[in-house]
Design an enzyme around this catalytic site. Structure first.
Site, PDB file in Angstrom:
ATOM      1  N   TYR A 178     -15.830 -41.991 -27.176  1.00 27.44           N
ATOM      2  CA  TYR A 178     -16.082 -41.961 -25.739  1.00 27.44           C
ATOM      3  C   TYR A 178     -15.572 -43.209 -25.022  1.00 27.44           C
ATOM      4  O   TYR A 178     -14.757 -43.115 -24.092  1.00 27.44           O
ATOM      5  CB  TYR A 178     -17.578 -41.777 -25.465  1.00 27.44           C
ATOM      6  CG  TYR A 178     -17.906 -41.761 -23.998  1.00 27.44           C
ATOM      7  CD1 TYR A 178     -17.698 -40.614 -23.229  1.00 27.44           C
ATOM      8  CD2 TYR A 178     -18.411 -42.897 -23.363  1.00 27.44           C
ATOM      9  CE1 TYR A 178     -17.985 -40.608 -21.872  1.00 27.44           C
ATOM     10  CE2 TYR A 178     -18.701 -42.893 -22.012  1.00 27.44           C
ATOM     11  CZ  TYR A 178     -18.487 -41.743 -21.266  1.00 27.44           C
ATOM     12  OH  TYR A 178     -18.763 -41.743 -19.920  1.00 27.44           O
ATOM     13  N   LYS A 182     -12.397 -43.588 -22.266  1.00 27.48           N
ATOM     14  CA  LYS A 182     -12.536 -44.022 -20.877  1.00 27.48           C
ATOM     15  C   LYS A 182     -11.696 -45.265 -20.598  1.00 27.48           C
ATOM     16  O   LYS A 182     -11.199 -45.453 -19.485  1.00 27.48           O
ATOM     17  CB  LYS A 182     -14.013 -44.258 -20.553  1.00 27.48           C
ATOM     18  CG  LYS A 182     -14.842 -42.978 -20.529  1.00 27.48           C
ATOM     19  CD  LYS A 182     -14.333 -41.976 -19.485  1.00 27.48           C
ATOM     20  CE  LYS A 182     -15.254 -40.790 -19.313  1.00 27.48           C
ATOM     21  NZ  LYS A 182     -14.780 -39.827 -18.286  1.00 27.48           N
TER      22      LYS A 182
END
Length: 255
Positions: A178, A182
């Site tokens: 994750y 990002k």
């Protein structure tokens, strides 16, 4: 298309049937924009659009799975046929890869033991999906006099905050999926901004904060409306607004 709607700005928000995306859609609608709800589930997308219409807004839904090129192209076609242009693109759709667990607390994201297929799936949505949607919508955005693109990232994307021994992420587990996805998204945003600046685009990335959503099993302390605020602000920038920036509601986020 009515004469009134011809003068309204048109915004597409991906992943907008719930969570931050829906909050963004609601606020853009309140600003007077025509909002197109992008959702993988057509029924949920239409429910969200119907709720906006019931509140007095002009809203439509399109079936849009950012990992499915067929739906991406079809969504662009539908927006083009209905409106002829797109003024605002909000790339909000994203996944944590760990289900309803705060990404920074997910044991299955620790780099040394992570499942590579999970990493690929997260990047497929959070990075490659943004490229697919943005490129499909660029011809429509080029027809707008005020072209705005906002990519929804996270404070977890900040390398500076991650390595700061006194920073907010010191006690949190490392992430191979994750958070790096990002970080890649923020880097990608800068590259799009660099390419498109000469064409009048403002392309920025937003960090909504720790918002109470399904993705963290509702452990966030900010409301959806609070998280949506910075996204909406970047979507409604004037011509003299910034581009290639990374912002939270408090101001610039360190890279």
């Amino acid at each position: 298309m009515s004469e009134e709607s011809a003068h309204q700005k048109v915004a597409l928000v991906t992943g907008a049937n719930k969570g931050i995306g829906r909050g963004v859609a609601e606020q853009l609608s309140a600003e007077g924009m025509t909002v197109v709800i992008g959702a993988r589930d057509p029924l949920r997308g239409e429910e969200a659009a119907a709720a906006l219409r019931a509140s007095g807004g002009e809203a439509y839904s399109v079936t849009l799975d950012v990992t499915d090129q067929v739906t991406v192209r079809e969504a662009a076609k539908q927006v083009g046929e209905r409106f002829g242009r797109l003024d605002v693109l909000i790339n909000n759709a994203g996944i944590t890869g760990s289900g309803h667990v705060s990404p920074q607390d997910a044991h299955d994201q620790v780099p040394s033991s992570v499942d590579l297929d999970m990493v690929r799936a997260v990047f497929e949505t959070n990075v490659f999906g943004v490229i697919a949607v943005t490129n499909a919508m660029l011809p429509l955005l080029r027809r707008s006099p005020a072209r705005r693109v906002v990519n929804v990232s996270s404070h977890a994307a900040s390398l500076a905050l991650t390595v700061d021994p006194d920073g907010p992420f010191t006690a949190l587990l490392p992430s191979a999926a994750y958070s790096p996805s990002k970080s890649a998204l923020t880097a990608l945003t800068v590259q799009y901004a660099k390419e498109l600046q000469q064409d009048g685009f403002l392309v920025n990335v937003a960090a909504p904060g720790f918002v109470d959503t399904d993705s963290n099993n509702h452990t966030g302390f900010l409301t959806i409306a609070q998280g949506a605020t910075v996204v909406v602000r970047l979507a409604t920038l004037g011509a003299d607004g910034p581009t290639a920036g990374f912002f939270s509601e408090e101001g610039p986020v360190p890279w």
